[in-house]
Design an enzyme around this catalytic site. Structure first.
Site, short mmCIF file in Angstrom:
data_model
loop_
_atom_site.label_atom_id
_atom_site.label_comp_id
_atom_site.label_asym_id
_atom_site.label_seq_id
_atom_site.Cartn_x
_atom_site.Cartn_y
_atom_site.Cartn_z
N CYS A 257 93.54 42.74 -54.52
CA CYS A 257 94.19 41.93 -53.64
C CYS A 257 93.17 41.08 -52.85
O CYS A 257 94.19 39.92 -52.03
CB CYS A 257 94.38 43.43 -52.29
SG CYS A 257 93.49 44.21 -51.03
N CYS B 21 97.72 41.92 -45.78
CA CYS B 21 96.01 41.45 -46.80
C CYS B 21 95.03 41.42 -46.08
O CYS B 21 93.60 41.97 -45.99
CB CYS B 21 96.19 40.79 -47.78
SG CYS B 21 96.31 39.00 -47.88
#
Lengths: 129, 395
Positions: free
Chosen positions: A35, A104
């Site tokens: 990620c 994120c």
């Protein structure tokens, strides 16, 4: 127009509390390289207060600024107060984060919470002994 | 502070000669080339002179050049237009896994429209194996589209070899040469392709203009319907100032290509050898030999590309990165992943692309500012801490 606020840039360029604490009272790790961002928080606790907070971060400019901001916000707070630091509060303190990066990169509060959990778990174990 | 632009893959500056050539067409020579009066005549003449210059650059004839609004349009036009023109013959198309999104996403759109799509994998250097293309050709294959050179990692593909295969099978072959035209010598006859895309802003021409080469006799379905501009294949009043600029840029590229290759190749080779000599745990991405002269691409272990980019920018150096964090979609570069790099390593992507405006001093400057930036980010990185403590996590 730059994608980051002046505050994000300021924290990115001069991050506070980077590093590790030797023999920390608690550590919290979040994220993974797929990620994009990974953060580890280290805490030192005294009288139920965060005496010291440090971090290491692998990630983008926002992730580094978030880590720095969280460490600054948390330092000196009681554990309960520190629990109240949310991603939204962190983003507000940073004068906003790009929309696509809000989730994120904004893992600092989560990492700090994990470090506190880790500390409490250790305390509980110690209590049992 | 020194300012060093090393992002020529994104776009190049406009050459002064190109700008000069364009100016009259932004001013008194504003005519529409479709018109029959003097204003129209001067615009038409300028457009046809530019067409000649572009044709000359790639060894085509003028009636094989269609002007478009961008490289992206050229790629959309080629992929969709060539496939749609042949859909009665078959509905299978082949592209490589490392194409630019303007090719890949056009191919995906065709998939939605009922075509079947095969993606060809690449090796660790980003090279397409011609045999892999041969293996995937079917009776109903109507189009193969594989880029001439990849702008992200610099790898130059064996286009002429692939073209021999597509010719044997009588299949149209398009190549996206946007990263290569104007930088290295490109000749459509030598390559043996049926269609080729190029864009002005990749070789010191203006933005907002591109061209598509279509070999004589190859049918293409127009994407833009309207008037009969560009032989009825691309409607819309032509962007004359930009087309004139593209022509001038093509003319200059034709003259200068040998010296450009030499100059850019030298700068690239210096960085490709000297940066890894100064920084541990850094990987060169792309092909070691068959690569664009202006392309030096790396992955730096244990740190992330956007942070590197921002710190380099704070030192006046403009670069780009294929890291997930750098992309709007937050996805790592599909090119690096197709080459087999791990997501973790792809996160450390940093790309330097040189132009004719760069000099030796720019490389010296990068070599001076880059190592401390890498060190600074590694000191912050939990991955690097893990690696130095345990020796684990390195490549």
């Amino acid at each position: 127009m730059p994608i980051y606020s002046e505050k994000v840039m300021e924290h990115f360029m001069n991050p506070r509390n980077v590093g590790e604490i030797e023999n920390p009272d608690g550590t919290g790790e979040v994220g993974n390289p797929v990620c994009g961002d990974m953060m580890t928080f280290y805490i030192k606790v005294k009288d139920n207060r965060l005496e010291d907070v440090k971090f290491k971060t692998f990630g983008c400019g926002a992730a580094i600024a978030v880590s720095s901001m969280v460490s600054e916000m948390a330092k000196g707070k009681t554990l309960d107060e520190a629990r109240k630091i949310t991603p939204k509060l962190v983003a507000d303190e940073l004068e906003g984060l790009p929309k696509n990066k809000f989730h994120c990169s904004n893992l600092g509060a989560q990492a700090l919470n994990k470090a506190i959990d880790n500390y409490l778990k250790k305390q509980a174990k110690r209590g049992k002994k | 502070m020194r300012k060093v632009y090393l992002d020529h893959a994104a776009t190049t500056p406009l050459l002064p000669e190109v700008r000069e050539a364009m100016l009259p067409y932004l001013d008194e020579l504003f005519g529409n080339p479709s018109c029959l009066h003097d204003w129209g005549d001067s615009a038409r003449e300028a457009m046809e002179a530019a067409r000649e210059q572009v044709a000359q650059l790639i060894g085509a004839s003028t009636d094989e050049i269609i002007f478009t609004g961008s490289g992206t349009e050229s790629n959309n036009f080629a992929v969709k237009g060539l496939a749609l023109a042949q859909q009665n013959k078959g509905k299978h198309i082949i592209v490589s896994a490392i194409e630019h999104f303007s090719v890949l996403h056009s191919a995906k759109t065709l998939e939605k429209w009922g075509f079947e799509l095969t993606e060809i994998p690449v090796d660790q250097y980003g090279t397409v194996d011609p045999d892999e293309v041969r293996k995937r050709i079917r009776k109903d294959t109507v189009l193969v589209s594989i880029m001439h050179a990849n702008g992200e990692v610099g790898t130059i593909e064996p286009i002429a070899e692939i073209a021999r295969i597509t010719r044997e099978h009588n299949i149209h072959f398009h190549t996206d040469a946007i990263a290569s035209v104007g930088t290295i010598s490109v000749d459509v006859k030598e390559l043996g392709i049926d269609a080729l895309s190029l864009a002005g802003n990749q070789f010191y021409g203006p933005k907002g203009v591109g061209a598509l080469y279509i070999r004589k006799g190859v049918r293409i379905m127009p994407l833009l319907d309207g008037g009969v501009q560009e032989g009825g294949r691309r409607a819309g009043t032509e962007n004359i100032p930009a087309i004139v600029g593209l022509g001038k840029a093509a003319d200059l590229a034709k003259k200068d290509v040998a010296s450009r290759v030499k100059h850019l190749g030298h700068l690239r080779d210096r960085l490709l050898t000297e940066l890894p000599a100064q920084i541990d745990h850094i990987v060169v991405t792309g092909h070691p030999k068959n690569r664009l002269p202006g392309n030096a691409s790396f992955c730096v272990e244990f740190i992330e590309g956007e942070a590197m980019l921002m710190l380099l920018n704070s030192q006046g150096v403009a670069v780009t990165s294929g890291s997930a964090c750098t992309s709007r979609a937050l996805k790592a570069s599909h090119v690096l992943i197709a080459m087999g790099l791990s997501h973790e390593l792809a996160q450390g992507s940093v790309l330097f692309t040189f132009g004719i405006d760069n000099a030796e001093g720019d490389i010296d400057y990068v070599l001076e500012v880059m190592p401390p930036i890498v060190e600074r980010l590694r000191q912050m990185s939990p991955l690097y801490a893990k690696f130095t403590k345990t020796g684990k996590g390195g490549r």
